[in-house]
Enzyme design. Structure first.
Site, mmCIF file in Angstrom:
data_model
loop_
_atom_site.group_PDB
_atom_site.id
_atom_site.type_symbol
_atom_site.label_atom_id
_atom_site.label_comp_id
_atom_site.label_asym_id
_atom_site.label_seq_id
_atom_site.Cartn_x
_atom_site.Cartn_y
_atom_site.Cartn_z
ATOM 1 N N CYS A 1 8.816 -48.376 41.465
ATOM 2 C CA CYS A 1 8.282 -49.742 41.531
ATOM 3 C C CYS A 1 7.297 -49.969 40.392
ATOM 4 O O CYS A 1 7.498 -50.801 39.522
ATOM 5 C CB CYS A 1 7.579 -49.959 42.868
ATOM 6 S SG CYS A 1 8.596 -50.652 44.165
ATOM 7 N N GLU B 1 5.434 -46.866 39.385
ATOM 8 C CA GLU B 1 5.035 -45.496 39.085
ATOM 9 C C GLU B 1 5.569 -45.073 37.721
ATOM 10 O O GLU B 1 6.516 -45.664 37.202
ATOM 11 C CB GLU B 1 5.563 -44.539 40.153
ATOM 12 C CG GLU B 1 5.092 -44.835 41.565
ATOM 13 C CD GLU B 1 6.027 -45.771 42.330
ATOM 14 O OE1 GLU B 1 6.102 -45.639 43.561
ATOM 15 O OE2 GLU B 1 6.690 -46.615 41.686
#
Length: 827
Positions: free
Chosen positions: A466, A468
């Site tokens: 997402c 990261e």
């Protein structure tokens, strides 16, 4: 629907009914193959693909007592030797993990209790999100469930949890999440991940196999320091490499057979070329752009067959590792831009076919087939120069024309990102599908430097989920996290550890009657006591998982592509490789809900004294129905997201406390703990179990999303929001990352060349403020309302949800409403 003043290009296409094909007429004319593949892509429901699960089970039955790493290597080779191979019409990139069409793989070793519920639902005649045949249902009931029930990752974790911790995570006496705290370690094998694709392209699996064989021959099995374990690791690597060669050759043989029977000369030539590719890659270094893309997909497919990463199979820096092959052929005149686009779009289709099927009751907090297979472009090179190249622009062009919500295109931005490139990025964002999402080198590279990573290596980070990021040859931490419901923490502070919408069940400690608090500091102490209690259980369950998973999971393919794992002959799940980066994390969900509630209590109750604590509690208990004036006071209180110093100071205090909690703890293997804000869609089911909150939010309504303001609370424009986000990250603690930030803009605000300049300036401001991440929805609220009323007409409308985009009509009404209620900013 009344026509909006300005529509995004996507909105215009949806209204014209031309949203299931390549967008431009030129692209449709030049790439008819992609047109044909897209026309049928979403017509049928995805299949539940159980063949991998059956083969895994078959192998596991035969390898009881074998060393774990070898056991997984044998299982993966068994799968590669026996799984069905198929080449579909028009395909240029081949290799499947499941049946033709879209499919979701089944991983019974993760969880299987949900499968019983799936079979029961099917028996009742209710519709499942995936197609499951009678034969497959029988195989699940007769083969998979009897073997795996009681042996899964979830079973082990659940039985080891202390009762008090289990009570926080699950509904009483069940495995359904409580949505007070949600753990994700047992709904997947690992977190999001990125393979070292460049290694596959440059040396191939034959090169890795040769290294393993040479190392094995030189190894003394009696050598102190786990000589035996090292031998098992190297033998497992060799087994997997042999399985990969068999898998690729099976496709080569199939392609030749199909070519013999093919009557179309052009397709026959393609099939013979595919056969040649599959005889060569991924075993040997790729020689052409087409071979490089085929090799990359084979690596992806093999990893998907090995491990479940919950939609997070990152594509890595595609414009970097593919570029040498692209550049060479362009210079030789053997590859055109259009042919490269066609090959890339065939890859995007392969990625889109392999959908994520949740291995748990995870759909409420991961709606819309959540997927984050980030394809990263842009950023800087190891020496600090801008990394943008011709292929970067071509990939943007592909996304500009490609109608699916795959892949999840991510762009790295830095202070010297070329204006031409940024302008083209803005063109893609203005399409309105939520792509690309942006990551800030000016924030993320220093993040790695603070953790001791050399500058040249830090510059090569990859987007992996997402929001990261990963260093594929340095990171080793793979354990899922916990999300803590900050609305629930607030409610329990107000009502003695109890949740009204959970039958007044007591989850947290009794921190006293807030009516007796003499100051905001006392309330703050009670709030932090509740959060600290939750955090203790989050850390405990993660330590339990980390302590047993190395005896439960192994990843031969993943490990052999990791420099440190290969050098030390240690499986990546061991987690203690010397020189590795092992950063854990936890996620407070509902940042702005908590901050605005704290600000309201501080301002209204303790400073201005316009609202007594007793009156506030009574209003909250009635969902403000008995006291609408109190709600209006709460709504008018200072709100985060408006460059309001009062609210932002409370936000900074909250962030400081969360990071201080992380600062005091380590993972089992000594890694740091980051505070991250990656809710996916958990803020929606979290909101359903929380009553009214002091920021004026009503019971059942969603909590705030990521690091964004509470829906509709940001009223001072997009720059004010950026300044608030920046202010709340200025803490002395380094334990912060992945601050997911959604922003919605009106299509009118970015219309035309002037709108492009405004959007570009906003992105430059975001970059200058050194914020981690940003992504945009460019859409009219009127369109979202119309789509709720007529879902069939808007079935292909894509919106940015969290760290991914999804089809709006596939989302729950609650989530649809949450996206609609996000502030639609003008400039």
């Amino acid at each position: 629907m009344e026509p909006a003043e300005v529509l995004s290009p996507q909105e215009a296409r949806v209204l014209q009914g031309m949203d299931d094909c390549l967008f431009s007429e030129e692209a449709q004319r030049k790439r008819p193959r992609i047109q044909r593949l897209l026309k049928t892509f979403r017509l049928e429901r995805p299949r539940m693909a159980i063949e991998r699960a059956m083969l895994m089970t078959e192998s596991y039955r035969q390898t009881e007592g074998m060393p774990l790493f070898m056991r997984w290597a044998v299982a993966l080779r068994h799968i590669l030797e026996n799984i069905h191979v198929e080449i579909c019409p028009d395909e240029l990139i081949v290799g499947r993990c499941g049946p033709a069409g879209r499919y979701g793989l089944l991983y019974p070793e993760v969880r299987c209790t949900w499968l019983e519920e799936t079979l029961a639902t099917r028996a009742e005649g209710k519709k499942l999100p995936y197609t499951l045949t009678d034969e497959e249902a029988d195989q699940i009931r007769d083969v998979l469930l009897p073997y795996w029930k009681g042996r899964t990752l979830f079973d082990r974790h659940y039985e080891l949890l202390p009762e008090e911790t289990r009570k926080l995570l699950y509904e009483e006496g069940s495995s359904m999440p409580s949505f007070v705290v949600v753990e994700s370690a047992t709904e997947r094998h690992t977190l999001q991940w990125i393979l070292d694709f460049e290694k596959i392209l440059k040396i191939g699996t034959d090169g890795i196999k040769a290294k393993a064989q040479a190392r094995l021959e030189s190894l003394d099995p009696c050598e102190p320091g786990n000589g035996y374990d090292k031998a098992m690791f190297l033998r497992g690597v060799i087994l997997v490499c042999e399985g990969i060669e068999i898998f690729a050759h099976r496709y080569a043989e199939l392609a030749r057979k199909m070519a013999e029977e093919c009557t179309d000369p052009a397709r026959r030539k393609e099939l013979l070329q595919i056969a040649e590719h599959c005889d060569w890659v991924p075993m040997r270094p790729a020689r052409t752009f087409w071979e490089a893309v085929q090799s990359q997909w084979f690596a992806q497919a093999i990893y998907r067959l090995e491990h479940y990463t919950a939609g997070g199979q990152g594509q890595g820096r595609v414009d970097q590792y593919f570029y040498p092959y692209f550049k060479k052929e362009k210079e030789e005149g053997t590859l055109t831009d259009n042919r490269a686009l066609e090959i890339l779009e065939c890859l995007w289709l392969k990625v889109a076919e392999s959908m994520t099927m949740r291995q748990a009751f995870a759909s409420p907090h991961k709606q819309g087939n959540a997927h984050y297979e980030a394809a990263t472009i842009g950023g800087v090179l190891a020496d600090g120069r801008d990394a943008t190249n011709e292929l970067s622009y071509l990939i943007l062009e592909s996304k500009l024309n490609f109608p699916l919500d795959y892949p999840d295109l991510s762009v790295r931005i830095h202070a010297r990102t070329p204006e031409k490139f940024l302008s083209r990025i803005c063109d893609v964002i203005k399409e309105g599908t939520g792509f690309p999402k942006l990551f800030n080198d000016e924030c993320i590279i220093p993040y790695f430097l603070e953790r001791g990573i050399p500058l040249a290596e830090a510059r090569l980070y990859n987007v992996s989920g997402c929001t990261e990021v990963r260093l594929p040859n340095r990171d080793v931490y793979l354990t899922g996290h916990c999300q803590i419901n900050m609305g629930a923490v607030m409610e329990m502070t107000l009502f003695g550890g109890r949740l009204s919408l959970k039958n007044n069940r007591k989850y947290g400690p009794d921190t006293g009657d807030p009516r007796t608090f003499a100051s905001y500091d006392e309330f703050w102490q009670a709030f932090t006591t509740q959060l600290r209690y939750f955090m203790r259980h989050v850390l405990l369950q993660n330590q339990i998982f980390d302590s047993f998973k190395s005896g439960f999971l192994a990843a031969p393919f993943m490990s052999m592509l990791h420099d440190l794992c290969f050098e030390q002959c240690r499986d990546i799940h061991q987690g203690d490789q010397e020189g590795s980066l092992k950063i854990g994390f936890w996620e407070p969900t509902g940042f702005a809900t908590a901050v605005d509630s704290l600000a309201a209590i501080k301002k209204l109750v303790f400073e201005d004294r316009v609202l007594s604590m007793d009156r506030l509690l009574n209003a909250l208990q009635s969902n403000f129905e008995n006291d609408p004036v109190a709600r209006q006071l709460c709504l008018n209180a200072p709100k985060y997201g408006n460059n309001d110093a009062y609210a932002d100071e409370v936000g900074l205090q909250f962030e400081n406390f969360c990071r201080s909690l992380s600062h005091g703890y380590k993972t089992v293997h000594g890694g740091e703990l980051d505070v991250r804000y990656v809710p996916v869609t958990a803020h929606v089911p979290f909101g359903r179990v929380v009553g009214a909150t002091p920021n004026g939010r009503l019971a059942h309504e969603p909590l705030s999303d990521g690091i964004a303001p509470q829906q509709g609370a940001d009223v001072n424009g997009p720059t004010a929001v950026l300044l608030s986000v920046a202010e709340t990250q200025a803490t002395p603690y380094i334990e912060g990352a992945a601050r997911l930030f959604n922003m919605k803009l009106s299509p009118q605000a970015v219309n035309g060349p002037a709108g492009t300049r405004r959007l570009s300036a906003l992105i430059r401001t975001w970059c200058d403020l050194k914020l981690w991440h940003i992504q945009f929805n460019i859409i009219n609220n009127a369109t979202l309302v119309a789509a709720q009323k007529d879902p069939q007409k808007y079935r292909n409308l894509i919106v940015r949800v969290a760290g991914y985009s999804a089809y709006f009509v596939d989302l729950s009404p609650d989530l649809q409403q949450e996206i609609t209620r996000r502030t639609e900013h003008m400039f």
